[in-house]
Structure formats: structure tokens, C-alpha cells
Scaffold this motif. Structure first.
Motif, mmCIF file in Angstrom:
data_model
loop_
_atom_site.group_PDB
_atom_site.id
_atom_site.type_symbol
_atom_site.label_atom_id
_atom_site.label_comp_id
_atom_site.label_asym_id
_atom_site.label_seq_id
_atom_site.Cartn_x
_atom_site.Cartn_y
_atom_site.Cartn_z
ATOM 1 N N LYS A 1 26.106 31.542 38.375
ATOM 2 C CA LYS A 1 27.504 31.297 37.981
ATOM 3 C C LYS A 1 28.495 31.944 38.956
ATOM 4 C CE LYS A 1 26.193 30.485 33.342
ATOM 5 N NZ LYS A 1 26.434 30.412 31.989
ATOM 6 N N ILE A 2 28.230 31.710 40.237
ATOM 7 C CA ILE A 2 29.148 32.163 41.276
ATOM 8 C C ILE A 2 30.430 31.334 41.143
ATOM 9 C CG2 ILE A 2 29.506 32.381 43.773
ATOM 10 C CD1 ILE A 2 27.283 34.188 42.736
ATOM 11 N N LYS A 3 31.575 31.989 41.167
ATOM 12 C CA LYS A 3 32.846 31.279 41.037
ATOM 13 C C LYS A 3 33.091 30.429 42.270
ATOM 14 C CE LYS A 3 34.816 34.584 37.942
ATOM 15 N NZ LYS A 3 35.938 35.397 37.566
ATOM 16 N N ARG A 4 33.791 29.319 42.084
ATOM 17 C CA ARG A 4 34.023 28.399 43.194
ATOM 18 C C ARG A 4 34.800 29.047 44.328
ATOM 19 N NH1 ARG A 4 36.270 23.409 43.439
ATOM 20 N NH2 ARG A 4 34.656 22.675 44.803
ATOM 21 N N ARG A 5 35.702 29.956 44.019
ATOM 22 C CA ARG A 5 36.473 30.587 45.091
ATOM 23 C C ARG A 5 35.596 31.508 45.934
ATOM 24 N NH1 ARG A 5 38.936 33.805 40.648
ATOM 25 N NH2 ARG A 5 37.906 35.814 40.771
ATOM 26 N N ASP A 6 34.492 31.987 45.356
ATOM 27 C CA ASP A 6 33.575 32.858 46.084
ATOM 28 C C ASP A 6 32.411 32.090 46.708
ATOM 29 O OD1 ASP A 6 35.137 34.976 45.179
ATOM 30 O OD2 ASP A 6 33.907 35.247 43.378
#
Length: 78
Positions: free
Chosen positions: A58-63
Motif C-alpha cells: 500500500k505504497i502511496k501513489r505520490r511515493d
């Protein structure tokens, strides 16, 4: 009856737009992973696996771009 038809078509339209938005996001993420891999088939497979791992974590899209770049750099060290 008219309100029911309006309600159903509105809900269907909203669902379709949500579905399309999610598809486009997945395509963009996949394109990013494949662009970092270049033309090397083994690295392309590796990067798609890393993208799947990023989704599981669940890595955030911005990261995600930095995360995938680090994964690509880790492939070079292998």
C-alpha cells in the motif's frame, strides 16, 4: 418511474467514471514501472513484480515513483 430511471443512469454513469479512473491510474503505474525497466525483458518482469509488491504494501501513489526507482536501482546491483 422517471426518477428511478434518472437515478439508475446517474449511478451507472458515476460507477463507469470511477472504474475508468481506476483503470487509468493502473495503466499509468504500469507504464512508469515499464519505463524504468527499459527494453530488458527480465528487468520488465522484475519491475512488474515490484509494482505488485508496492500495491500489497500500500505504497502511496505520490511515493510510488521514488519507490520504483529504488527498486530499479536495486536490480542493477543484483
Amino acid at each position: 418511474m422517471d426518477y428511478f430511471i434518472i437515478f439508475v443512469t446517474t449511478v451507472a454513469g458515476l460507477y463507469f467514471h470511477w472504474w475508468l479512473y481506476m483503470r487509468i491510474k493502473r495503466w499509468m503505474d504500469r507504464d512508469l514501472a515499464l519505463s524504468l525497466a527499459g527494453k530488458d525483458e527480465e528487468k520488465r518482469t522484475f519491475m512488474l513484480e515490484q509494482l505488485a509488491h508496492a500495491r500489497l504494501q500500500k505504497i502511496k501513489r505520490r511515493d510510488l515513483p521514488q519507490w520504483l526507482e529504488a527498486a530499479a536501482a536495486g536490480y542493477l546491483a543484483r
